[in-house]
Design an enzyme around this catalytic site. Structure first.
Site, PDB file in Angstrom:
ATOM      1  N   HIS A  15     -14.127 -71.755  27.203  1.00  0.00           N
ATOM      2  CA  HIS A  15     -13.310 -70.653  26.690  1.00  0.00           C
ATOM      3  C   HIS A  15     -12.541 -69.932  27.786  1.00  0.00           C
ATOM      4  O   HIS A  15     -11.452 -69.410  27.536  1.00  0.00           O
ATOM      5  CB  HIS A  15     -14.209 -69.653  25.953  1.00  0.00           C
ATOM      6  CG  HIS A  15     -13.452 -68.639  25.156  1.00  0.00           C
ATOM      7  ND1 HIS A  15     -12.706 -68.971  24.041  1.00  0.00           N
ATOM      8  CD2 HIS A  15     -13.306 -67.290  25.316  1.00  0.00           C
ATOM      9  CE1 HIS A  15     -12.145 -67.877  23.543  1.00  0.00           C
ATOM     10  NE2 HIS A  15     -12.484 -66.846  24.291  1.00  0.00           N
ATOM     11  N   ASP A  49     -15.182 -75.451  24.137  1.00  0.00           N
ATOM     12  CA  ASP A  49     -15.178 -73.988  24.028  1.00  0.00           C
ATOM     13  C   ASP A  49     -16.488 -73.513  23.401  1.00  0.00           C
ATOM     14  O   ASP A  49     -16.824 -73.887  22.282  1.00  0.00           O
ATOM     15  CB  ASP A  49     -13.986 -73.537  23.177  1.00  0.00           C
ATOM     16  CG  ASP A  49     -13.703 -72.043  23.274  1.00  0.00           C
ATOM     17  OD1 ASP A  49     -14.669 -71.259  23.280  1.00  0.00           O
ATOM     18  OD2 ASP A  49     -12.523 -71.663  23.339  1.00  0.00           O
ATOM     19  N   SER A  63      -7.385 -65.840  23.147  1.00  0.00           N
ATOM     20  CA  SER A  63      -8.634 -65.457  22.493  1.00  0.00           C
ATOM     21  C   SER A  63      -8.380 -64.367  21.444  1.00  0.00           C
ATOM     22  O   SER A  63      -7.599 -64.569  20.524  1.00  0.00           O
ATOM     23  CB  SER A  63      -9.654 -65.017  23.552  1.00  0.00           C
ATOM     24  OG  SER A  63     -10.925 -64.803  22.986  1.00  0.00           O
TER      25      SER A  63
END
Length: 310
Positions: free
Chosen positions: A284, A255, A190
């Site tokens: 995610h 996501d 991320s």
């Protein structure tokens, strides 16, 4: 365009925000620290020596040996034996911030060490269970660090600090443990893909893993953005083509935070990309729960990397 009015668009492009402001609004949610560092006695004359007094939370970095003390919120899933494999220390970045570092010895004599840049709303305390499990399963040791303003690391989160933080971690891993670049796998998850891509674009290493990566800050905030503006933050899309090490990109097709299209765009832009892992139905924060996640990492590390070295 993304529901913006004409006046809002004029404000955005005529008086654009600086990258640091975009970064701060999009990215940084440091949790309350879930750990502290507790001093260990240093050996000295008579078998005992002075150690720094009190737990290290926000004071300046002090020399000495430290052990990690986890709060309940860290939710450590293992026992004391695994906790004893975790070494912690503090280094300093070029921007004068104290950076907490963690080295997890998962596998004696491991060929690779993963330099892991974690996601947004976590710190080392919350991640250490995952590191123990991941390293054991993929046959690697894990080295990680907290960004400025996260955990006990000093300073505040910013894009410039992210780059200085990973530089400090990279140097600490190389000098403290004598690990050469060809034995280091850079892994970013991320927001952690931002410092990972930046470092990998400047240094060659064994490999790079980009887990739920973003192309740039503007493209996350305004999905229809097609070009990189001078005021954009986190411009991974402009740096990924400079990476000279093998790159594995992992992204969930559902996501909800960083759209799957970001992973696709980076894959298409990256000349050193290997076969990616698109996890059907994953979001995610749950890719690790799918069996193909570990399967793909194991194949990449144990089969594909050795074959590229020959």
């Amino acid at each position: 365009m993304n529901g913006l009015s004409v006046s809002e668009l004029c404000c955005l492009f005529c008086c654009p925000p600086c990258p640091g402001r975009i970064a701060a609004k999009l990215a940084f949610l440091p949790p309350e620290p879930t750990y502290s560092l507790v001093p260990e006695p240093e050996p000295g004359p008579g078998g005992a020596g002075a150690a720094p007094s009190g737990p290290l939370r926000t004071s300046a970095a002090t020399p000495g040996r430290w052990k990690i003390h986890l709060t309940e919120r860290a939710d450590f899933q293992y026992g004391q034996r695994e906790l004893d494999t975790i070494e912690v220390f503090v280094t300093k970045s070029a921007r004068a911030n104290r950076i907490a570092c963690m080295y997890v010895r998962c596998v004696p004599g491991a060929r690779y060490t993963v330099l892991f840049s974690h996601g947004n709303a976590v710190d080392l305390g919350q991640m250490c269970s995952f590191y123990v499990g991941l390293g054991t399963r993929i046959g690697c040791n894990i080295f990680s660090y907290d960004y400025s303003g996260y955990g006990i690391s000093s300073g505040r989160p910013s894009e410039k600090n992210l780059y200085a933080d990973i530089d400090a971690a990279w140097q600490a891993l190389r000098t403290r443990y004598g690990i050469s670049p060809d034995s280091i796998i850079l892994y970013g998850q991320s927001i952690g893909t931002v410092p990972t891509v930046d470092l990998a674009s400047r240094y060659e290493c064994a490999a790079v893993v980009l887990h739920s990566p973003l192309t740039s800050g503007m493209r996350v905030a305004f999905p229809d953005t097609k070009k990189t503006y001078c005021f954009d933050a986190f411009p991974n899309i402009e740096k990924v083509s400079k990476i000279t090490s093998p790159v594995l990109i992992i992204h969930g097709t559902e996501d909800e935070v960083i759209d799957f299209s970001h992973g696709l765009a980076l894959y298409e832009r990256c000349p050193k990309a290997v076969e990616p892992l698109w996890v059907e139905g994953a979001g995610h924060n749950d890719i690790e729960l799918y069996s193909q996640y570990l399967e793909r990492l194991r194949r990449f590390i144990s089969q594909e990397l050795p074959s590229q070295r020959t």
